[in-house]
Structure formats: structure tokens, C-alpha cells
Design a protein around this motif. Structure first.
Motif, short mmCIF file in Angstrom:
data_model
loop_
_atom_site.label_atom_id
_atom_site.label_comp_id
_atom_site.label_asym_id
_atom_site.label_seq_id
_atom_site.Cartn_x
_atom_site.Cartn_y
_atom_site.Cartn_z
N ASP A 135 0.84 -1.19 0.00
CA ASP A 135 0.00 0.00 0.00
C ASP A 135 0.88 1.26 0.00
OD1 ASP A 135 1.00 0.08 2.59
OD2 ASP A 135 -0.84 -0.64 3.51
N SER A 137 1.67 3.30 2.40
CA SER A 137 2.63 3.36 3.51
C SER A 137 3.87 2.53 3.21
CB SER A 137 1.97 2.88 4.81
OG SER A 137 0.99 3.79 5.25
N THR A 266 -9.85 5.21 3.90
CA THR A 266 -8.90 4.14 4.18
C THR A 266 -8.19 4.38 5.52
OG1 THR A 266 -7.14 5.24 2.93
CG2 THR A 266 -8.51 3.66 1.74
N ASP A 268 -4.91 2.84 7.99
CA ASP A 268 -3.69 2.04 8.01
C ASP A 268 -3.58 1.31 9.35
OD1 ASP A 268 -1.21 0.92 7.71
OD2 ASP A 268 -0.17 2.80 7.25
N ARG A 270 -1.18 -0.15 10.53
CA ARG A 270 0.11 0.06 11.18
C ARG A 270 -0.03 0.98 12.40
NH1 ARG A 270 0.90 -0.14 5.76
NH2 ARG A 270 2.64 -1.33 4.88
N THR A 278 6.93 -0.83 12.77
CA THR A 278 5.90 -1.12 11.77
C THR A 278 6.49 -1.85 10.57
OG1 THR A 278 6.21 1.05 10.76
CG2 THR A 278 4.51 0.86 12.43
N ASN A 283 0.50 -4.91 2.53
CA ASN A 283 -0.79 -4.23 2.46
C ASN A 283 -1.47 -4.32 3.83
OD1 ASN A 283 -1.36 -3.23 -0.30
ND2 ASN A 283 -0.98 -5.36 -0.87
N SER A 285 -3.64 -1.46 4.77
CA SER A 285 -4.66 -0.41 4.78
C SER A 285 -6.01 -1.04 4.48
CB SER A 285 -4.34 0.67 3.74
OG SER A 285 -3.17 1.36 4.10
N SER A 360 -8.49 8.41 0.24
CA SER A 360 -7.31 7.82 0.88
C SER A 360 -6.36 8.92 1.32
CB SER A 360 -6.60 6.88 -0.11
OG SER A 360 -5.43 6.33 0.48
#
Length: 446
Positions: A135, A137, A266, A268, A270, A278, A283, A285, A360
Motif C-alpha cells: 500500500d 505506507s 482508508t 492504516d 500500522r 511497523t 498491504n 490499509s 485515501s
């Protein structure tokens, strides 16, 4: 450290592979620089980072029950390149719009676009990555590692970035939650995962040709105005942006009043791992579904209050974790069966013309490249095919960029520009600021 050459595809990887029927599943990051990069050093940096993140040197391998990632047989020369730009804007758009097939192409591609003007040469760096493997991130993590490696190599030519193999499953989130949060997860709370869309984006056809992007960048003054507004009203910047997005959508689509309209924001996962480190390339999210109901004369503040209330309700049941676990449970079923099921669902949605728009928030893109003056950085999400619609937001220092990918055969660039005009009108800028013109770097695509 011996690194594996094969990985099981996570539940979210599988979902994003299936989503290739609704979007191009590519996430990207664009850097505008005042000067020029050392292309030899950057090429070496890309190779070293890919060696340290083995999944990025893999390709998708189908399996009726469980697809996986295996080391690519091709050396993939397209992983890095320098383009002496003649028509910079068009060449950058061509690269960003080119498809990326996780079965045959490199999962990440990096390009330097070098432009010449009377003041000298300058570079624009674009990095694209398959959303099937990671994703936004994860892309940001890749960019940090790439920039760090580039900087280290300037000082030490034998530097090697640390090798990592992250846990890529959403199960890790649940396992690391404190006991009280595990209990809250199954208590009463909003856990919607899929809802019937009721928005009709004004597409003129369902075709997916002519993929391209439009961005809108707000300068420091406008970004500061939004940040102050969020602070003064006890909300987050994300909530303010989402409210502007929802209100612009209402005008753009002529959505019905007094009707519950779902939006996806969306989230996350994390977020729950910040204290423990992290994971990078994966992926994590998930979609949070929010509802908004418009009355004829609703103010911005009233819409914001609705969305803020919706988010507070979701906090009662540990937002996002249920969605992550639901995907893990769903993909215990045979992959080929789920692929057929979702493709049928997508086909029905395409015929109906309704969808749930996605917003997002990619967060900050404050990635600096040692030894260079970076003017701006922004992230771009996937190109959504009709009837779906998605906008990605990202910040760099004190600027804010909205971006959307779309297909010109199904909706015009002028229509997308009009949507961003509506969004700018809806966002709570002071009148003096709203009348100003955003300062956008000269080599930034728009």
C-alpha cells in the motif's frame, strides 16, 4: 542473513489482485527537485534496496487454492531508467499511466525525468509500485529506505541497507492488541465492510482506456488555513478533507437528499504497531465505511459533525481491525472461487453505475534526498475504472496535494478539474486565502 525466495500472498494481496478488475492497482510517488540526481548512484541504490526487500524481486504466481510470490526469472531492466525529457509533462504522464502487471513486470519501477530550461537542468523522480504487493505506507517506507541508501552511498560506497522480511498478515494486528482492545473489537460498534453504493459518478462510458492523472496542490497558506480550522474545531485534518470531499461529491453527482450515502475512508492498521516497529512492504490499509446524509441547506460544519460522529462510533470497536480479520477469514476459501465471485460482483456494479467513492489519506510525504533540494513530493493512488472513484491526499512540509487517476475514455479531464474546483470551494478557506493562486513548482504535473 539468508532471505526467502518465495512468499505466500497475504489476504490483502489477493484482494488487490482481484481489484485489478476495478483499477490499475498502482501506487506512485513523485518528487520535484531543483537540481539533478546522480543517476548512477540512484540506480545502485535501487538495486541494493531491492536486494534487501526480497518480495519486491518477486512476481505473482497463480494458484487455484493459494497464489504466492516467487522470485522473478527476468532481470527486469525496466526497474530503473533516466529519461532526457523533451516533453516532460507528457512523458511523465505516459510513465505513470503505463500498466504494471504483477505477473510479468517488476513490482517497482523508478524513473528520473531530466528537464532543461534557461536556468539549467532539474529532475523529477517518479517511483511506482504494484498495490498488489504494498500500500501507500509501504511505498513511503521504500522511498525512505531508497533516499537513506542514496545518502549513505555518497559517504560509503560499500554501504548495504538492512535486510528485512516483514510479517505481512493482518493477524499480527489482532495478536498484538491489548486484551481490553480485543474485547472491544467484538462489542457493539460499526463494522461495515461492504455496502451497496448509491453514488453515481458522471461517467459517460464504462471503458478503461486512456489512463491518466490530475493533481491539485494547495500552498502553505491554504494548508495552514485548513490545519488551523481543524484545530479550532477539535477535528483532524483528515476529517476536514473528507468533509470537503463528501460535499464536493454531492454537488458533482447531484446525490439525493435525505439518503444515507456511504463513503470509504482508508485506515492504516500500522497505527496499532507504532510502539513495536511497523512492517514495511505489505498491504495493511483497510476500508472504513462511513455514512453521510445531506439536507438541503447543510453547512460544512454540519457535515463535518456527522462524519466526526461516525468516526467516534467506530473507535468504540477498534477501527479497521475487524475489516482486516474479515479479509483474512474470507480468503481461507479457494482463491479461484473468490475471484469469480468478486468479478461477478464488479460486473453487476458496472451495470448499475453506482459505487462507493474512496478517499485515501496517504499522510505526509516528507522524504528528503540527501544532497539535493526537494521542492515538492506527492503521492498518487490507483487509477479507478468506472463506476468507481478515488482521491488520494498527501502532504509535503506545509503543502497539500490531492490526486486522482481516471480513464479519459470514460470521463473528461475537464470534469475531474471541475470536481477539484468544487472541492476547493467547499473546503473552509478564509475568503482572502481562497481567492489566491496556489504556488506550484514549475516542473510539477497538474
Amino acid at each position: 542473513m539468508s532471505l526467502p525466495l518465495s512468499f505466500a500472498a497475504s489476504a490483502q494481496d489477493r484482494m488487490h489482485f482481484i481489484n485489478l478488475g476495478t483499477c490499475n492497482a498502482v501506487v506512485q510517488c513523485v518528487f520535484s527537485l531543483e537540481d539533478c540526481l546522480d543517476e548512477t548512484l540512484l540506480s545502485k541504490s535501487v538495486d541494493l534496496v531491492l536486494e534487501s526487500e526480497p518480495i519486491l524481486k518477486c512476481q505473482w504466481v497463480d494458484g487455484l487454492l493459494s497464489p504466492k510470490w516467487e522470485q522473478a526469472k527476468s532481470d527486469h531492466q525496466e526497474r530503473f531508467g533516466l529519461i532526457q525529457a523533451v516533453n516532460f509533462k507528457q512523458e511523465l504522464d505516459d510513465f505513470m499511466s503505463a500498466p504494471l502487471d504483477p505477473k510479468t513486470d517488476s513490482l517497482t519501477q523508478t524513473r528520473i525525468f531530466r528537464s532543461q530550461d534557461p536556468d539549467g537542468a532539474n529532475d523529477t523522480l517518479c517511483v511506482k509500485m504494484s498495490h498488489v504487493v504494498s500500500d501507500v505506507s509501504g511505498l513511503r517506507y521504500f522511498m525512505y529506505k531508497l533516499a537513506e541508501t542514496y545518502g549513505k552511498l555518497r559517504e560509503d560506497t560499500v554501504y548495504q541497507p538492512p535486510k528485512t522480511v516483514p510479517n505481512r498478515s493482518s493477524w499480527q494486528i489482532f495478536l498484538r492488541l491489548p486484551f481490553k482492545q480485543k474485547v472491544r473489537l467484538f462489542q457493539k460498534g460499526k463494522k461495515d465492510f461492504v455496502k451497496k453504493g448509491q453514488w453515481r459518478i458522471p461517467f459517460n462510458s464504462p471503458t478503461s482506456g486512456g489512463m491518466t492523472y490530475v493533481t491539485r496542490t494547495f500552498d502553505q497558506e491554504k494548508f495552514s488555513a485548513l490545519s488551523r480550522y481543524a484545530t479550532e474545531n477539535g477535528t483532524s485534518l483528515n476529517q476536514v478533507m473528507l468533509t470537503g470531499y463528501a460535499r464536493a461529491l454531492r454537488r458533482f453527482t447531484h446525490a439525493e437528499l435525505n439518503t444515507s450515502l456511504p463513503l470509504i475512508n482508508t485506515f492504516d492498521l500500522r497505527h496499532y504497531l507504532r510502539r513495536e516497529g511497523t512492517p514495511g512492504i505489505c498491504n495493511l490499509s483497510v476500508p472504513l465505511v462511513l455514512d453521510v446524509i445531506f439536507q438541503a441547506e447543510d453547512s460544512f460544519e454540519q457535515t463535518l459533525a456527522q462524519l466526526k460522529s461516525e468516526m467516534l462510533k467506530q473507535k468504540k470497536s477498534v477501527p479497521g481491525v475487524f475489516q482486516g480479520l474479515a479479509m483474512e477469514m474470507l480468503f481461507l476459501a479457494p482463491f479461484s472461487y473468490l475471484q469469480k465471485l468478486f468479478n461477478k460482483f464488479f460486473a453487476e456494479a458496472s451495470l448499475s453505475g453506482v459505487s462507493i467513492p474512496v478517499f485515501s489519506d496517504g499522510g505526509n510525504a516528507n522524504v528528503e534526498i540527501p544532497g539535493h533540494n526537494v521542492l515538492n513530493v506527492y503521492g498518487v493512488g490507483p487509477v479507478a475504472f468506472a463506476p468507481t472513484f478515488m482521491v488520494t491526499a498527501s502532504t509535503y512540509k506545509n503543502t497539500l496535494t490531492f490526486a486522482t487517476g481516471f480513464c479519459e475514455e470514460s470521463i473528461s479531464r475537464q470534469s475531474i478539474a471541475h470536481f477539484f474546483d468544487l472541492m476547493e470551494e467547499e473546503l473552509p478557506f478564509p475568503s482572502v486565502v481562497a481567492a489566491g493562486i496556489s504556488s506550484v513548482p514549475k516542473n510539477l504535473i497538474s
